[in-house]
Design a protein around this motif. Structure first.
Motif, PDB file in Angstrom:
ATOM      1  N   UNK A   1       0.822  -1.205   0.000  1.00  0.00           N
ATOM      2  CA  UNK A   1       0.000   0.000   0.000  1.00  0.00           C
ATOM      3  C   UNK A   1       0.860   1.261   0.000  1.00  0.00           C
ATOM      4  N   UNK A   2       1.805   1.294  -0.951  1.00  0.00           N
ATOM      5  CA  UNK A   2       2.711   2.434  -1.073  1.00  0.00           C
ATOM      6  C   UNK A   2       2.723   2.960  -2.500  1.00  0.00           C
ATOM      7  N   UNK A   3       3.187   4.200  -2.608  1.00  0.00           N
ATOM      8  CA  UNK A   3       3.486   4.800  -3.906  1.00  0.00           C
ATOM      9  C   UNK A   3       4.932   5.277  -3.824  1.00  0.00           C
ATOM     10  N   UNK A   4       5.696   5.008  -4.884  1.00  0.00           N
ATOM     11  CA  UNK A   4       7.110   5.370  -4.930  1.00  0.00           C
ATOM     12  C   UNK A   4       7.300   6.543  -5.879  1.00  0.00           C
ATOM     13  N   UNK A   5       8.012   7.546  -5.411  1.00  0.00           N
ATOM     14  CA  UNK A   5       8.279   8.743  -6.195  1.00  0.00           C
ATOM     15  C   UNK A   5       9.111   8.383  -7.428  1.00  0.00           C
ATOM     16  N   UNK A   6       8.719   8.898  -8.602  1.00  0.00           N
ATOM     17  CA  UNK A   6       9.466   8.585  -9.815  1.00  0.00           C
ATOM     18  C   UNK A   6      10.812   9.309  -9.897  1.00  0.00           C
ATOM     19  N   UNK A   7      11.043  10.309  -9.054  1.00  0.00           N
ATOM     20  CA  UNK A   7      12.267  11.101  -9.148  1.00  0.00           C
ATOM     21  C   UNK A   7      13.430  10.514  -8.342  1.00  0.00           C
ATOM     22  N   UNK A   8      13.238  10.310  -7.036  1.00  0.00           N
ATOM     23  CA  UNK A   8      14.318   9.812  -6.179  1.00  0.00           C
ATOM     24  C   UNK A   8      13.976   8.521  -5.449  1.00  0.00           C
ATOM     25  N   UNK A   9      12.839   7.917  -5.775  1.00  0.00           N
ATOM     26  CA  UNK A   9      12.447   6.580  -5.325  1.00  0.00           C
ATOM     27  C   UNK A   9      12.099   6.438  -3.843  1.00  0.00           C
ATOM     28  N   UNK A  10      11.734   7.528  -3.192  1.00  0.00           N
ATOM     29  CA  UNK A  10      11.182   7.398  -1.836  1.00  0.00           C
ATOM     30  C   UNK A  10       9.771   6.825  -1.951  1.00  0.00           C
ATOM     31  N   UNK A  11       9.461   5.868  -1.097  1.00  0.00           N
ATOM     32  CA  UNK A  11       8.121   5.283  -1.065  1.00  0.00           C
ATOM     33  C   UNK A  11       7.359   5.879   0.109  1.00  0.00           C
ATOM     34  N   UNK A  12       6.044   6.078  -0.084  1.00  0.00           N
ATOM     35  CA  UNK A  12       5.182   6.626   0.951  1.00  0.00           C
ATOM     36  C   UNK A  12       4.038   5.662   1.219  1.00  0.00           C
ATOM     37  N   UNK A  13       3.759   5.422   2.503  1.00  0.00           N
ATOM     38  CA  UNK A  13       2.609   4.620   2.902  1.00  0.00           C
ATOM     39  C   UNK A  13       1.356   5.452   2.643  1.00  0.00           C
ATOM     40  N   UNK A  14       0.404   4.894   1.920  1.00  0.00           N
ATOM     41  CA  UNK A  14      -0.791   5.647   1.559  1.00  0.00           C
ATOM     42  C   UNK A  14      -1.767   5.838   2.721  1.00  0.00           C
ATOM     43  N   UNK A  15      -1.711   4.980   3.722  1.00  0.00           N
ATOM     44  CA  UNK A  15      -2.664   5.112   4.822  1.00  0.00           C
ATOM     45  C   UNK A  15      -2.284   6.220   5.798  1.00  0.00           C
ATOM     46  N   UNK A  16      -0.990   6.427   6.038  1.00  0.00           N
ATOM     47  CA  UNK A  16      -0.582   7.467   6.993  1.00  0.00           C
ATOM     48  C   UNK A  16       0.374   8.501   6.402  1.00  0.00           C
ATOM     49  N   UNK A  17       0.773   8.324   5.129  1.00  0.00           N
ATOM     50  CA  UNK A  17       1.652   9.285   4.465  1.00  0.00           C
ATOM     51  C   UNK A  17       3.116   9.172   4.823  1.00  0.00           C
ATOM     52  N   UNK A  18       3.474   8.251   5.716  1.00  0.00           N
ATOM     53  CA  UNK A  18       4.857   8.173   6.194  1.00  0.00           C
ATOM     54  C   UNK A  18       5.813   7.683   5.105  1.00  0.00           C
ATOM     55  N   UNK A  19       6.969   8.361   4.981  1.00  0.00           N
ATOM     56  CA  UNK A  19       7.989   7.880   4.047  1.00  0.00           C
ATOM     57  C   UNK A  19       8.575   6.569   4.553  1.00  0.00           C
ATOM     58  N   UNK A  20       8.814   5.659   3.637  1.00  0.00           N
ATOM     59  CA  UNK A  20       9.319   4.334   3.993  1.00  0.00           C
ATOM     60  C   UNK A  20      10.832   4.216   3.825  1.00  0.00           C
ATOM     61  N   UNK A  21      11.426   5.176   3.135  1.00  0.00           N
ATOM     62  CA  UNK A  21      12.866   5.155   2.897  1.00  0.00           C
ATOM     63  C   UNK A  21      13.325   6.551   2.480  1.00  0.00           C
ATOM     64  N   UNK A  22      14.635   6.832   2.620  1.00  0.00           N
ATOM     65  CA  UNK A  22      15.157   8.122   2.186  1.00  0.00           C
ATOM     66  C   UNK A  22      15.149   8.225   0.658  1.00  0.00           C
TER      67      UNK A  22
END
Length: 107
Positions: A63-84
């Protein structure tokens, strides 16, 4: 309740699992995402660098979306970044479905 507004985004049946849908409200850039039977709403601009997350990669299982620019993933339920490199969470919004329409709560 004062200051509470629900905005209609789209028909629930128009959103497939694993799909991200972008929309704008005033100066806000938002998205809704469907993962299985759950629907999430967040800001759609990465908090690390200006990149539109609707052009990113979806991981339905996590349940994440990963940024196409620098590849940080975000949890969609709470918005928390999953990695730098992102360290700041996305703003999330409450979602309701009524009469086959998806609404998000705008404060």
């Amino acid at each position: 309740m004062s200051g509470e507004a629900w905005m209609r985004v789209c028909d629930a049946s128009s959103l497939s699992s694993g799909e991200l849908k972008e929309f704008d409200y005033k100066d806000m850039k938002l998205m809704v995402a469907k993962m299985g039977s759950e629907i999430y709403a967040t800001d759609r601009i990465c908090t690390h660098a200006y990149a539109d997350l609707t052009g990113g990669f979806v991981n339905e299982g996590e349940r994440t979306v990963t940024c196409p620019l620098h590849l940080s993933a975000f949890n969609l339920s709470d918005g928390m970044p999953q990695n730098p490199p992102a360290t700041v969470p996305l703003k999330t919004y409450k979602v309701k479905i009524q009469d086959n329409a998806i609404y998000i709560k705008i404060d």
